[in-house]
Design a protein around this motif. Structure first.
Motif, PDB file in Angstrom:
ATOM      1  N   UNK A 133     -10.976   1.840  -7.438  1.00  0.00           N
ATOM      2  CA  UNK A 133     -11.367   0.566  -8.021  1.00  0.00           C
ATOM      3  C   UNK A 133     -10.423  -0.034  -9.035  1.00  0.00           C
ATOM      4  N   UNK A 134      -9.185   0.433  -9.091  1.00  0.00           N
ATOM      5  CA  UNK A 134      -8.177  -0.122  -9.990  1.00  0.00           C
ATOM      6  C   UNK A 134      -7.342  -1.158  -9.229  1.00  0.00           C
ATOM      7  N   UNK A 135      -6.506  -1.959  -9.897  1.00  0.00           N
ATOM      8  CA  UNK A 135      -5.790  -3.019  -9.188  1.00  0.00           C
ATOM      9  C   UNK A 135      -4.907  -2.486  -8.057  1.00  0.00           C
ATOM     10  N   UNK A 136      -5.090  -3.064  -6.865  1.00  0.00           N
ATOM     11  CA  UNK A 136      -4.206  -2.779  -5.744  1.00  0.00           C
ATOM     12  C   UNK A 136      -3.038  -3.749  -5.753  1.00  0.00           C
ATOM     13  N   UNK A 137      -2.183  -3.635  -4.757  1.00  0.00           N
ATOM     14  CA  UNK A 137      -0.944  -4.414  -4.768  1.00  0.00           C
ATOM     15  C   UNK A 137      -0.905  -5.550  -3.748  1.00  0.00           C
ATOM     16  N   UNK A 138      -1.995  -5.793  -3.023  1.00  0.00           N
ATOM     17  CA  UNK A 138      -1.980  -6.889  -2.051  1.00  0.00           C
ATOM     18  C   UNK A 138      -1.673  -8.216  -2.749  1.00  0.00           C
ATOM     19  N   UNK A 139      -0.699  -8.934  -2.214  1.00  0.00           N
ATOM     20  CA  UNK A 139      -0.190 -10.203  -2.733  1.00  0.00           C
ATOM     21  C   UNK A 139       0.550 -10.049  -4.065  1.00  0.00           C
ATOM     22  N   UNK A 140       0.782  -8.799  -4.481  1.00  0.00           N
ATOM     23  CA  UNK A 140       1.575  -8.532  -5.694  1.00  0.00           C
ATOM     24  C   UNK A 140       2.646  -7.478  -5.418  1.00  0.00           C
ATOM     25  N   UNK A 141       3.041  -7.364  -4.161  1.00  0.00           N
ATOM     26  CA  UNK A 141       3.944  -6.280  -3.776  1.00  0.00           C
ATOM     27  C   UNK A 141       5.274  -6.334  -4.529  1.00  0.00           C
ATOM     28  N   UNK A 142       5.912  -7.484  -4.580  1.00  0.00           N
ATOM     29  CA  UNK A 142       7.221  -7.584  -5.245  1.00  0.00           C
ATOM     30  C   UNK A 142       7.088  -7.348  -6.756  1.00  0.00           C
ATOM     31  N   UNK A 143       6.070  -7.932  -7.344  1.00  0.00           N
ATOM     32  CA  UNK A 143       5.832  -7.755  -8.777  1.00  0.00           C
ATOM     33  C   UNK A 143       5.612  -6.271  -9.103  1.00  0.00           C
ATOM     34  N   UNK A 144       4.775  -5.619  -8.289  1.00  0.00           N
ATOM     35  CA  UNK A 144       4.393  -4.248  -8.609  1.00  0.00           C
ATOM     36  C   UNK A 144       5.512  -3.255  -8.384  1.00  0.00           C
ATOM     37  N   UNK A 145       6.264  -3.403  -7.294  1.00  0.00           N
ATOM     38  CA  UNK A 145       7.314  -2.414  -7.039  1.00  0.00           C
ATOM     39  C   UNK A 145       8.419  -2.535  -8.091  1.00  0.00           C
ATOM     40  N   UNK A 146       8.666  -3.758  -8.576  1.00  0.00           N
ATOM     41  CA  UNK A 146       9.640  -3.911  -9.662  1.00  0.00           C
ATOM     42  C   UNK A 146       9.125  -3.243 -10.935  1.00  0.00           C
ATOM     43  N   UNK A 147       7.831  -3.428 -11.224  1.00  0.00           N
ATOM     44  CA  UNK A 147       7.249  -2.793 -12.402  1.00  0.00           C
ATOM     45  C   UNK A 147       7.329  -1.276 -12.292  1.00  0.00           C
ATOM     46  N   UNK A 148       6.992  -0.732 -11.124  1.00  0.00           N
ATOM     47  CA  UNK A 148       7.023   0.721 -10.947  1.00  0.00           C
ATOM     48  C   UNK A 148       8.441   1.255 -11.150  1.00  0.00           C
ATOM     49  N   UNK A 149       9.424   0.535 -10.629  1.00  0.00           N
ATOM     50  CA  UNK A 149      10.807   0.985 -10.814  1.00  0.00           C
ATOM     51  C   UNK A 149      11.228   0.845 -12.277  1.00  0.00           C
ATOM     52  N   UNK A 150      10.817  -0.242 -12.927  1.00  0.00           N
ATOM     53  CA  UNK A 150      11.121  -0.409 -14.354  1.00  0.00           C
ATOM     54  C   UNK A 150      10.477   0.706 -15.180  1.00  0.00           C
ATOM     55  N   UNK A 151       9.322   1.160 -14.755  1.00  0.00           N
ATOM     56  CA  UNK A 151       8.657   2.277 -15.424  1.00  0.00           C
ATOM     57  C   UNK A 151       9.376   3.608 -15.191  1.00  0.00           C
TER      58      UNK A 151
END
Length: 413
Positions: A93-111
């Motif tokens: 039940x936490x935020x998924x990545x649908x329609x946020x794929x580019x935003x999220x993968x950049x964040x994960x790599x930045x992390x």
């Protein structure tokens, strides 16, 4: 190879738990055998994205921030992995990545994360997604590819967790490095046997370019913490079978147990260098496959009694796995040339990959007595020259065995 938090802790994770797992991997010596990833599964974030649309790491569970955590893990010589979902929300039940794929993968790599496990819950309505399963996972695969091109960094390793319903072994190798083939594993023999059964029909799909992911490994523990499923624990012999099958079938080897509770024997299983060497073979990428089912007729789909006799190639010879699926000890027998990787008319030096002993020379047949219930035998056979002259019968496999003069030998047997 590495560790994942889900099976041991489910949502009860925080930076202390993750950092401790990384340290424990070092102190147990697992890193010396190739275990290198510490992967955080579901429940690490807040329930809502921030006003900019980004996922936010839970400030209570991870007060130092994800980047500090991955930096610490990196100081131990290890790498970090993270989790997300192809739908609106993760499975918890936490935020998924649908329609946020580019935003999220950049964040994960930045992390600082280098691995992404990508689940398949909270699927959007058809009128919104307007994609099949390939397109839905393809969105993140393309985002990973684009980010690598933009940054010049290595692409994040993409592990698709689709559970096998859409047969990802047929299409996922164009997107990621591994794909789940079944639902979640449980620490029970029937779960292990069922997963082996399902993968026996698709083990051909694993090679250097992608791997059937059979889910995590479950070495026995001292039960210092209860398993979330409440389903008990594997025996030592079952755990050996579990690890052998996963390794020789070229599944990713991700430990799913609380590392603070593993026994000395568990560590011996996880660090069997001869078994790991086959999983990590630099010359041969393909997995073992069954050559005989045993209890059932060949090609029988039976989650309780999967295939028992397996073989495959390695850089150092032919490997055999004999799996006793019965609830009692059993003798196991096979003819060498039942395996397509064995040459007729040759004898083979035989090494036991669990006792780490050389056990003489096999001619034509091998019998192993008293294989424990749910136990395993792993053998590496190396060509040792021509079999003794005059070995009878003329053909180990009698089908259409014929003398040069045209006599069909099989009818005389």
């Amino acid at each position: 190879m590495g560790y994942n938090t889900w099976n041991a802790f489910h949502c009860e994770i925080n930076e202390t738990v993750v950092a401790a797992a990384a340290v424990r991997m070092k102190t147990l010596g697992l890193t010396d055998f190739g275990y290198e990833f510490v992967n955080i599964d579901d429940c690490y974030s807040e329930k809502q994205r921030n006003k900019d649309g980004d996922i936010v790491a839970d400030p209570v569970r991870f007060p130092s921030g994800m980047r500090n955590l991955t930096d610490f893990i990196r100081t131990l010589g290890l790498k970090s992995g993270i989790y997300s979902d192809a739908g609106w929300y993760t499975c918890a039940g936490y935020p998924g990545s649908f329609q946020n794929e580019r935003r999220d993968i950049k964040l994960f790599q930045d992390w600082g994360f280098e691995f992404l496990k990508y689940d398949n819950c909270a699927v959007p309505f058809d009128e919104i997604v307007r994609e099949g399963i390939v397109g839905k996972y393809g969105r993140m695969a393309q985002a990973i590819k684009d980010l690598a091109q933009e940054t010049g960094k290595a692409p994040v390793i993409f592990s698709l967790c689709e559970w096998g319903k859409a047969q990802p072994w047929l299409w996922a190798r164009d997107m990621g490095q591994s794909w789940r083939t079944t639902g979640d594993i449980e620490p029970r023999w029937d779960s292990i046997a069922s997963i082996i059964n399902r993968n026996s029909f698709i083990s051909w799909a694993s090679d250097f370019y992608g791997h059937n992911d059979m889910d995590m490994t479950y070495p026995p523990t001292e039960m210092l913490t209860p398993l979330p499923s409440g389903n008990g624990n594997l025996t030592y012999e079952e755990s050996k079978s579990h690890f052998t099958a996963w390794a020789l079938m070229k599944s990713p080897l991700l430990i799913g147990t609380d590392l603070n509770a593993v026994t000395k024997k568990s560590v011996e299983i996880l660090t069997n260098k001869e078994i790991i060497a086959i999983n990590q073979d630099k010359v041969v990428g393909t997995a073992i496959t069954p050559f005989r089912w045993g209890v059932n007729p060949d090609w029988t789909f039976d989650g309780r009694y999967p295939a028992q006799y397996w073989s495959g190639t390695t850089e150092n010879g032919t490997v055999f796995m004999l799996l006793n699926v019965l609830d009692e000890p059993a003798d196991m027998f096979f003819t060498l040339t039942e395996s397509p990787w064995i040459r007729a008319g040759r004898q083979y030096a035989m090494r036991d990959l669990w006792t780490h002993t050389d056990n003489g020379t096999a001619v034509r047949n091998v019998t192993i007595h008293g294989v424990p219930a749910h136990g395993v035998v792993a053998l590496l056979l190396r060509d040792a020259g021509d079999e003794p002259e005059g070995t009878q019968p003329p053909c180990a496999q009698p089908d259409w065995c014929m003398d040069k003069n045209g006599t069909l030998i099989e009818r005389e047997l």
